[in-house]
Design a protein around this motif. Structure first.
Motif, PDB file in Angstrom:
ATOM      1  N   SER A 113       0.824  -1.215   0.000  1.00 41.63           N
ATOM      2  CA  SER A 113       0.000   0.000   0.000  1.00 41.63           C
ATOM      3  C   SER A 113       0.856   1.260   0.000  1.00 41.63           C
ATOM      4  O   SER A 113       0.345   2.361   0.176  1.00 41.63           O
ATOM      5  CB  SER A 113      -0.912   0.004   1.230  1.00 41.63           C
ATOM      6  N   ILE A 114       2.177   1.109  -0.188  1.00 38.05           N
ATOM      7  CA  ILE A 114       3.107   2.250  -0.194  1.00 38.05           C
ATOM      8  C   ILE A 114       3.679   2.434  -1.594  1.00 38.05           C
ATOM      9  O   ILE A 114       3.965   1.462  -2.291  1.00 38.05           O
ATOM     10  CB  ILE A 114       4.271   2.031   0.794  1.00 38.05           C
ATOM     11  N   ARG A 115       3.841   3.679  -1.989  1.00 39.90           N
ATOM     12  CA  ARG A 115       4.537   3.987  -3.238  1.00 39.90           C
ATOM     13  C   ARG A 115       5.503   5.146  -2.982  1.00 39.90           C
ATOM     14  O   ARG A 115       5.250   6.013  -2.130  1.00 39.90           O
ATOM     15  CB  ARG A 115       3.559   4.394  -4.331  1.00 39.90           C
ATOM     16  N   THR A 116       6.589   5.171  -3.725  1.00 37.48           N
ATOM     17  CA  THR A 116       7.520   6.297  -3.670  1.00 37.48           C
ATOM     18  C   THR A 116       7.769   6.793  -5.089  1.00 37.48           C
ATOM     19  O   THR A 116       7.823   6.000  -6.031  1.00 37.48           O
ATOM     20  CB  THR A 116       8.872   5.896  -3.048  1.00 37.48           C
ATOM     21  N   LEU A 117       7.886   8.098  -5.233  1.00 37.28           N
ATOM     22  CA  LEU A 117       8.209   8.696  -6.528  1.00 37.28           C
ATOM     23  C   LEU A 117       9.265   9.764  -6.308  1.00 37.28           C
ATOM     24  O   LEU A 117       9.020  10.746  -5.600  1.00 37.28           O
ATOM     25  CB  LEU A 117       6.973   9.311  -7.188  1.00 37.28           C
ATOM     26  N   GLN A 118      10.453   9.550  -6.880  1.00 34.13           N
ATOM     27  CA  GLN A 118      11.503  10.567  -6.825  1.00 34.13           C
ATOM     28  C   GLN A 118      11.430  11.378  -8.109  1.00 34.13           C
ATOM     29  O   GLN A 118      11.597  10.849  -9.198  1.00 34.13           O
ATOM     30  CB  GLN A 118      12.887   9.938  -6.685  1.00 34.13           C
ATOM     31  N   LEU A 119      11.173  12.663  -7.974  1.00 33.79           N
ATOM     32  CA  LEU A 119      10.970  13.536  -9.127  1.00 33.79           C
ATOM     33  C   LEU A 119      12.301  13.931  -9.741  1.00 33.79           C
ATOM     34  O   LEU A 119      13.223  14.357  -9.043  1.00 33.79           O
ATOM     35  CB  LEU A 119      10.194  14.782  -8.697  1.00 33.79           C
ATOM     36  N   LYS A 120      12.403  13.768 -11.051  1.00 33.53           N
ATOM     37  CA  LYS A 120      13.599  14.139 -11.796  1.00 33.53           C
ATOM     38  C   LYS A 120      13.365  15.475 -12.502  1.00 33.53           C
ATOM     39  O   LYS A 120      12.302  16.074 -12.418  1.00 33.53           O
ATOM     40  CB  LYS A 120      13.935  13.052 -12.817  1.00 33.53           C
ATOM     41  N   GLY A 121      14.388  15.922 -13.245  1.00 30.61           N
ATOM     42  CA  GLY A 121      14.304  17.208 -13.923  1.00 30.61           C
ATOM     43  C   GLY A 121      13.398  17.192 -15.141  1.00 30.61           C
ATOM     44  O   GLY A 121      12.975  16.136 -15.626  1.00 30.61           O
ATOM     45  N   LEU A 122      13.116  18.380 -15.650  1.00 30.08           N
ATOM     46  CA  LEU A 122      12.277  18.532 -16.838  1.00 30.08           C
ATOM     47  C   LEU A 122      13.027  18.100 -18.090  1.00 30.08           C
ATOM     48  O   LEU A 122      14.265  18.089 -18.123  1.00 30.08           O
ATOM     49  CB  LEU A 122      11.856  19.996 -16.988  1.00 30.08           C
ATOM     50  N   ASP A 123      12.279  17.781 -19.140  1.00 32.88           N
ATOM     51  CA  ASP A 123      12.912  17.441 -20.406  1.00 32.88           C
ATOM     52  C   ASP A 123      13.339  18.716 -21.140  1.00 32.88           C
ATOM     53  O   ASP A 123      13.107  19.839 -20.672  1.00 32.88           O
ATOM     54  CB  ASP A 123      11.986  16.581 -21.275  1.00 32.88           C
ATOM     55  N   ILE A 124      13.959  18.527 -22.280  1.00 31.32           N
ATOM     56  CA  ILE A 124      14.509  19.668 -23.025  1.00 31.32           C
ATOM     57  C   ILE A 124      13.418  20.654 -23.438  1.00 31.32           C
ATOM     58  O   ILE A 124      13.585  21.878 -23.310  1.00 31.32           O
ATOM     59  CB  ILE A 124      15.277  19.178 -24.275  1.00 31.32           C
ATOM     60  N   ALA A 125      12.285  20.137 -23.919  1.00 31.61           N
ATOM     61  CA  ALA A 125      11.214  21.034 -24.375  1.00 31.61           C
ATOM     62  C   ALA A 125      10.705  21.908 -23.236  1.00 31.61           C
ATOM     63  O   ALA A 125      10.519  23.120 -23.405  1.00 31.61           O
ATOM     64  CB  ALA A 125      10.065  20.206 -24.965  1.00 31.61           C
ATOM     65  N   ALA A 126      10.504  21.313 -22.057  1.00 35.08           N
ATOM     66  CA  ALA A 126      10.023  22.093 -20.914  1.00 35.08           C
ATOM     67  C   ALA A 126      11.091  23.061 -20.429  1.00 35.08           C
ATOM     68  O   ALA A 126      10.793  24.196 -20.027  1.00 35.08           O
ATOM     69  CB  ALA A 126       9.606  21.153 -19.788  1.00 35.08           C
ATOM     70  N   GLY A 127      12.366  22.625 -20.456  1.00 31.66           N
ATOM     71  CA  GLY A 127      13.452  23.511 -20.067  1.00 31.66           C
ATOM     72  C   GLY A 127      13.526  24.739 -20.962  1.00 31.66           C
ATOM     73  O   GLY A 127      13.795  25.854 -20.496  1.00 31.66           O
ATOM     74  N   ARG A 128      13.284  24.550 -22.242  1.00 34.02           N
ATOM     75  CA  ARG A 128      13.307  25.681 -23.175  1.00 34.02           C
ATOM     76  C   ARG A 128      12.166  26.655 -22.899  1.00 34.02           C
ATOM     77  O   ARG A 128      12.292  27.859 -23.160  1.00 34.02           O
ATOM     78  CB  ARG A 128      13.246  25.172 -24.611  1.00 34.02           C
ATOM     79  N   GLU A 129      11.042  26.148 -22.394  1.00 32.25           N
ATOM     80  CA  GLU A 129       9.943  27.054 -22.017  1.00 32.25           C
ATOM     81  C   GLU A 129      10.401  28.021 -20.931  1.00 32.25           C
ATOM     82  O   GLU A 129      10.041  29.200 -20.939  1.00 32.25           O
ATOM     83  CB  GLU A 129       8.741  26.243 -21.522  1.00 32.25           C
ATOM     84  N   ILE A 130      11.190  27.516 -19.986  1.00 30.29           N
ATOM     85  CA  ILE A 130      11.705  28.378 -18.925  1.00 30.29           C
ATOM     86  C   ILE A 130      12.673  29.401 -19.506  1.00 30.29           C
ATOM     87  O   ILE A 130      12.585  30.605 -19.221  1.00 30.29           O
ATOM     88  CB  ILE A 130      12.404  27.535 -17.844  1.00 30.29           C
ATOM     89  N   LEU A 131      13.600  28.937 -20.329  1.00 29.12           N
ATOM     90  CA  LEU A 131      14.600  29.847 -20.889  1.00 29.12           C
ATOM     91  C   LEU A 131      13.959  30.890 -21.794  1.00 29.12           C
ATOM     92  O   LEU A 131      14.478  32.007 -21.917  1.00 29.12           O
ATOM     93  CB  LEU A 131      15.648  29.041 -21.665  1.00 29.12           C
ATOM     94  N   ARG A 132      12.835  30.529 -22.408  1.00 26.28           N
ATOM     95  CA  ARG A 132      12.161  31.474 -23.303  1.00 26.28           C
ATOM     96  C   ARG A 132      11.736  32.731 -22.551  1.00 26.28           C
ATOM     97  O   ARG A 132      11.775  33.839 -23.101  1.00 26.28           O
ATOM     98  CB  ARG A 132      10.938  30.794 -23.936  1.00 26.28           C
ATOM     99  N   ASP A 133      11.354  32.587 -21.297  1.00 23.75           N
ATOM    100  CA  ASP A 133      10.943  33.742 -20.498  1.00 23.75           C
ATOM    101  C   ASP A 133      12.097  34.708 -20.253  1.00 23.75           C
ATOM    102  O   ASP A 133      11.870  35.865 -19.892  1.00 23.75           O
ATOM    103  CB  ASP A 133      10.376  33.285 -19.156  1.00 23.75           C
ATOM    104  N   TYR A 134      13.322  34.220 -20.423  1.00 24.57           N
ATOM    105  CA  TYR A 134      14.508  35.058 -20.194  1.00 24.57           C
ATOM    106  C   TYR A 134      15.238  35.367 -21.507  1.00 24.57           C
ATOM    107  O   TYR A 134      16.372  35.853 -21.496  1.00 24.57           O
ATOM    108  CB  TYR A 134      15.465  34.346 -19.227  1.00 24.57           C
ATOM    109  N   GLY A 135      14.576  35.082 -22.626  1.00 22.43           N
ATOM    110  CA  GLY A 135      15.159  35.386 -23.932  1.00 22.43           C
ATOM    111  C   GLY A 135      16.337  34.511 -24.305  1.00 22.43           C
ATOM    112  O   GLY A 135      17.174  34.907 -25.114  1.00 22.43           O
TER     113      GLY A 135
END
Length: 452
Positions: free
Chosen positions: A300-322
């Motif tokens: 009845s237990i689960r664990t999820l370790q969150l990893k980083g975003l993929d390239i497409a999502a990372g570019r969305e962040i960088l787009r806000d900073y030109g």
């Protein structure tokens, strides 16, 4: 009000609120809702993922809730629209049929006695989400949302931990998850554990919510408070505990409870072992020691370790900073491991300096803005001396290092090293592939800077 008229009114409301008409997926969600279909069936008919259908539904319920002045969800959409229609009939007489033409929503496409059909979702009656942050920038986490939703709704897991290094997006993901599934529960609660440090205060606040709502529903004259587990057995509850690392000691291996938080251990064991119909979601930099990296899907237990975003999502962040058009944008995302907070920090520094990625980050250079150092310091300050020694050893290596070679060091006793590696892994500060260990470039740079 028939299906077409219901869709027309919903389209009018959405257009007045957003300036956009219902798109095809939103219309499919509303049609499926009126025909009492599950999100899974809606997604199958529309040929999209279940999470996409849920996201579209979540946004619709938010818009309609704001406009209709009540909490609209998948179960009560039909009745909510009818109530709104009754109260506004004089204003919409030219556009909709008279009240006398109201009827119940259309019959379900699949009657209840068909195998594998599910009853309508339980409408959430009681929520305490005042401590839940607003949903900020949310980038595509479809696989993670699917994993968590499946664990909670289909597999009925009782205890789930969501871990990851600071800034990776744990809380943001959890907020999106709660918004999507809260209407599947009678109670939905979000607490941040720096607000409820003691078990007594936490349990008292939660039991008070249960007892008050039961008194409102049944109006008994002598309502008696029950132990917390009884409420969890009597009701379907989703309880989110954020910043769960505040329960644990600094300067010790991961997951050791503070003396004043020790009773949370018993609570989590109860949640795992005893039969009930609720789910606890624990969010933090580290997890309780008793919550292992479960491989057996029957538990009845689960664990999820969150990893980083993929390239497409990372570019969305960088787009806000030109910076999204930079030749080195992909390398920059890899270097900062797709961590949203890290990327925003370094992108903001580059923007302030008026330079470019190639100019300020030649080759494999790592910039550590001061705000990023502050964030990393919070996690490093929690480490035991043993863990700091292991980090120092790993920081000297540019490539993954074999466990056997780590054991050859003259600083850390061989008997202590496995515990230190396990603890660092639980803190999401090291990466392991087979018997090889390494740390990210950002953490390596920070560890080296601290040692100077």
């Amino acid at each position: 009000m028939n299906l077409k008229e219901m869709l027309n009114v919903a389209d009018r409301i959405v257009f007045e609120k957003t300036g956009q008409h219902l798109d095809d997926l939103q219309e499919a969600v509303l049609r499926g809702t009126l025909e009492r279909e599950t999100y899974k069936h809606i997604a199958k008919d529309f040929d999209c993922s279940e999470s996409s259908a849920r996201n579209a539904g979540s946004e619709l319920w938010r818009i309609l809730s704001e406009e209709l002045g009540e909490d609209v969800n998948k179960k009560n959409f039909c009745s909510a629209m009818q109530r709104w229609q009754v109260s506004n009939v004089s204003n919409f007489a030219k556009d909709v049929v008279a009240i006398s033409s109201f009827n119940t929503c259309g019959e379900a496409r699949h009657p209840p006695n068909i195998p594998n059909s599910r009853p309508p979702n339980q409408e959430t009656s009681h929520q305490d989400l005042s401590h839940m942050p607003e949903l900020g920038d949310f980038f595509d986490r479809t696989p993670e949302l699917h994993t968590l939703t499946t664990s909670i709704l289909q597999q009925r897991c009782r205890l789930i931990t969501l871990t990851g290094i600071s800034g990776i997006g744990k809380t943001t993901l959890a907020v999106q998850l709660v918004q999507q599934i809260k209407h599947e529960f009678e109670y939905a609660v979000w607490y941040t554990l720096d607000e409820f440090p003691t078990i007594d205060k936490f349990q008292s606040n939660l039991i008070q919510l249960f007892s008050q709502s039961e008194k409102e529903d049944s109006s008994p004259t002598n309502q008696k408070r029950l132990p917390l587990i009884k409420y969890l057995q009597n009701h379907r509850c989703l309880i989110v505990l954020d910043d769960v690392h505040n329960l644990f000691c600094s300067g010790e291996l991961a997951g050791k409870y503070k003396p004043e938080s020790e009773e949370y251990r018993s609570l989590f064991k109860q949640i795992e072992k005893l039969s009930h119909q609720s789910c606890f979601l624990l969010i933090g930099w580290e997890q309780p020691r008793e919550v292992t990296q479960v491989k057996n899907q029957n538990t009845s237990i689960r664990t999820l370790q969150l990893k980083g975003l993929d390239i497409a999502a990372g570019r969305e962040i960088l787009r806000d900073y030109g910076l999204e058009e930079s030749d080195n944008s992909e390398a920059l995302i890899h270097r900062y491991q797709g961590n949203p907070l890290w990327l925003k920090s370094v992108a903001n520094l580059i923007q302030d300096l008026g330079g470019g990625v190639t100019e300020l980050l030649p080759n494999d250079t790592i910039l550590l803005p001061e705000d990023l150092k502050d964030v990393l310091q919070q996690q490093f300050d929690r480490l035991s001396e043993l863990e700091k020694q292991v980090i120092s050893l790993l920081a000297k290596e540019s490539q993954p290092i074999n466990r056997a070679k780590l054991l050859e060091n003259e600083i850390i006793p061989a008997s202590d090293l496995p515990n230190a590696l396990q603890s660092l892994s639980r803190r999401c500060l090291i990466e392991q592939q087979a018997n090889f260990y390494t740390i990210s470039p950002v953490l390596r740079q920070y560890a080296i800077a601290r040692a100077v």
